[in-house]
Scaffold this active site. Structure first.
Site, mmCIF file in Angstrom:
data_model
loop_
_atom_site.group_PDB
_atom_site.id
_atom_site.type_symbol
_atom_site.label_atom_id
_atom_site.label_comp_id
_atom_site.label_asym_id
_atom_site.label_seq_id
_atom_site.Cartn_x
_atom_site.Cartn_y
_atom_site.Cartn_z
ATOM 1 C CG ASP A 31 -3.528 4.060 3.712
ATOM 2 O OD1 ASP A 31 -4.598 3.872 4.317
ATOM 3 O OD2 ASP A 31 -3.203 3.434 2.677
ATOM 4 C CE LYS A 33 -8.863 -3.007 3.374
ATOM 5 N NZ LYS A 33 -8.048 -2.190 2.493
ATOM 6 C CD1 TRP A 38 -2.307 -2.155 1.698
ATOM 7 C CD2 TRP A 38 -2.990 -1.143 -0.171
ATOM 8 N NE1 TRP A 38 -3.327 -2.905 1.152
ATOM 9 C CE2 TRP A 38 -3.755 -2.306 0.017
ATOM 10 C CE3 TRP A 38 -3.230 -0.346 -1.290
ATOM 11 C CZ2 TRP A 38 -4.763 -2.702 -0.875
ATOM 12 C CZ3 TRP A 38 -4.229 -0.728 -2.186
ATOM 13 C CH2 TRP A 38 -4.980 -1.886 -1.969
HETATM 14 C C1 LIG Z 1 -7.463 -1.682 1.469
HETATM 15 C C2 LIG Z 1 -6.404 -0.652 1.572
HETATM 16 C C3 LIG Z 1 -6.275 0.369 0.619
HETATM 17 C C4 LIG Z 1 -7.158 0.452 -0.602
HETATM 18 O O1 LIG Z 1 -8.417 0.878 -0.251
HETATM 19 P P1 LIG Z 1 -9.560 1.155 -1.353
HETATM 20 O O2 LIG Z 1 -10.648 1.703 -0.481
HETATM 21 O O3 LIG Z 1 -9.887 -0.152 -1.984
HETATM 22 O O4 LIG Z 1 -9.057 2.138 -2.318
HETATM 23 C C5 LIG Z 1 -5.286 1.308 0.807
HETATM 24 N N1 LIG Z 1 -4.471 1.269 1.877
HETATM 25 C C6 LIG Z 1 -4.566 0.299 2.804
HETATM 26 C C7 LIG Z 1 -3.625 0.302 3.978
HETATM 27 C C8 LIG Z 1 -5.529 -0.680 2.690
HETATM 28 O O5 LIG Z 1 -5.626 -1.643 3.619
#
Ligand SMILES: *Cc1c(COP(=O)(O)O)cnc(C)c1O
Length: 358
Positions: free
Chosen positions: A171, A195, A102
């Site tokens: 993030d 998540k 990521w």
């Molecule tokens: C799942 C995830 C993403 C991507 O998220 P989307 O909502 O599908 O764009 C980005 N960063 C992390 C750390 C993730 O777990």
């Protein structure tokens, strides 16, 4: 009712009581004769939902008025572009840590938009890890430093965050509100909700207002944080139903008690890591100091055994344990809503599988 123990990395398990409340309110929301799915986003019912979601986040994250709370669309993936669009002006440099898939994806997008320096790169290392703060090569006067608090795929998590001179951007898609964090050390936080916060379709963004204000006025309106701040989240139609589920999920978290939740998350992860460490059969993927409490990743002696492990686990009601297709292995995602009983069932299954195959 047969609910599976759902270890999916995302979209992930939601609290049963949230699903049941949504079901009860689906067709007739609070006596209006309408579903929240069918209502104006400018009406008083939806407005109350939006306000509650915002207030819950403010309370749970202990945010001051210096921060705006936004519910945007486009996933965390759009934030990979919006962050540099808003905060990386021409001539400036942004520092990024690459500790996994990521972080790497965020860097790729930022590079399309401006100067990027990689402050540390341990993406390809096995065991997987995040760097030490002392390892970071920071650019003097950097526009910001970008981190991924929890690498969902590799299962490596920052336990303490660096304290750079530059604004810190994070993030937190896969571990927001899972542990005690001083969120005010960050200038901007983003998290896809699917998540740990609710369903897909909404991305939480927390941003310092003084920084958002300074972004160039030439950025298209939808991609400029300030647009959404000025319109109080109503510049265009928000993802109403996703925000509603997020409001219910954060209400549930408040009721559960964040401190209890944090302790439960630790306990769940420790149960699995102890099982891994006590066995010569399972092997943790991440370095011990940075093992994720949300995504527990491990290997078996062969890929064939991993496949059999996941197939037999599914039959035993333990779903979605297969590691991400890019890395293989096994991954148990155990976000806030994941019950302790599911972890105990997995531990029992692991011991029994090892006995038969070890
Ligand atoms: C799942 C995830 C993403 C991507 O998220 P989307 O909502 O599908 O764009 C980005 N960063 C992390 C750390 C993730 O777990």
């Amino acid at each position: 009712m047969a609910r599976a123990f759902n270890f999916c990395a995302g979209p992930a398990i939601l609290p049963l009581e949230v699903l049941q409340q949504a079901q009860a309110e689906l067709v007739d929301y609070q006596g209006t004769g309408m579903s929240i799915l069918e209502m104006s986003h400018r009406g008083k019912q939806y407005d109350a939902v939006h306000q509650e979601a915002t207030a819950n986040i403010r309370e749970l994250m202990n945010l001051s008025d210096d921060y705006a709370v936004l519910f945007l669309q486009g996933g965390a993936s759009l934030q990979f572009a919006m962050v540099p669009m808003n905060f990386l002006p021409p001539g400036a440099t942004a520092d990024y840590v690459n500790a996994g898939s990521w972080g790497s994806a965020a860097i790729k997008q930022a590079r399309l938009l401006g100067n990027v320096t990689v402050a540390a790169d341990c993406e390809k290392e096995i065991p997987t890890r995040v760097p030490d703060a002392a390892e970071l090569k920071l650019t003097p006067g950097a526009a910001y430093l970008h981190l991924t608090s929890n690498e969902t795929i590799s299962g490596a998590q920052w336990k303490a965050f660096p304290k750079p001179a530059a604004p810190l951007v994070c993030d937190m898609s896969s571990d927001i509100l899972s542990r005690p964090v001083d969120y005010r050390q960050f200038a901007l936080i983003y998290a896809g909700a699917q998540k740990n916060l609710g369903p897909s379709g909404v991305t939480l963004v927390i941003v310092r207002k003084d920084l958002a204000e300074k972004a160039a006025k030439t950025i298209p309106a939808m991609l400029r944080y300030q647009t959404h701040i000025e319109a109080e989240g109503m510049y265009n139609t928000p993802p109403c139903y996703s925000v509603y589920i997020l409001a219910l999920t954060t209400r549930w978290l408040k009721k559960f008690g964040p401190a209890n939740m944090f302790q439960r998350n630790r306990d769940k992860a420790q149960l699995l890591y102890h099982t891994i460490d006590a066995s010569g059969f399972y092997r943790g993927t991440a370095k011990k100091e940075c093992r994720s409490d949300m995504n527990v990743t491990f290997r078996l002696p062969t890929a064939e055994l991993e496949e059999r492990f996941c197939a037999e686990a599914t039959k035993a009601g333990l779903s979605q344990l297969k590691g991400h297709r890019s890395v293989g292995g096994v991954r148990a995602s155990i976000y806030n809503a994941f019950p302790v009983e599911g972890v105990q069932a997995l531990v029992a299954f692991m011991k029994e599988f090892e006995k038969r195959n070890g």
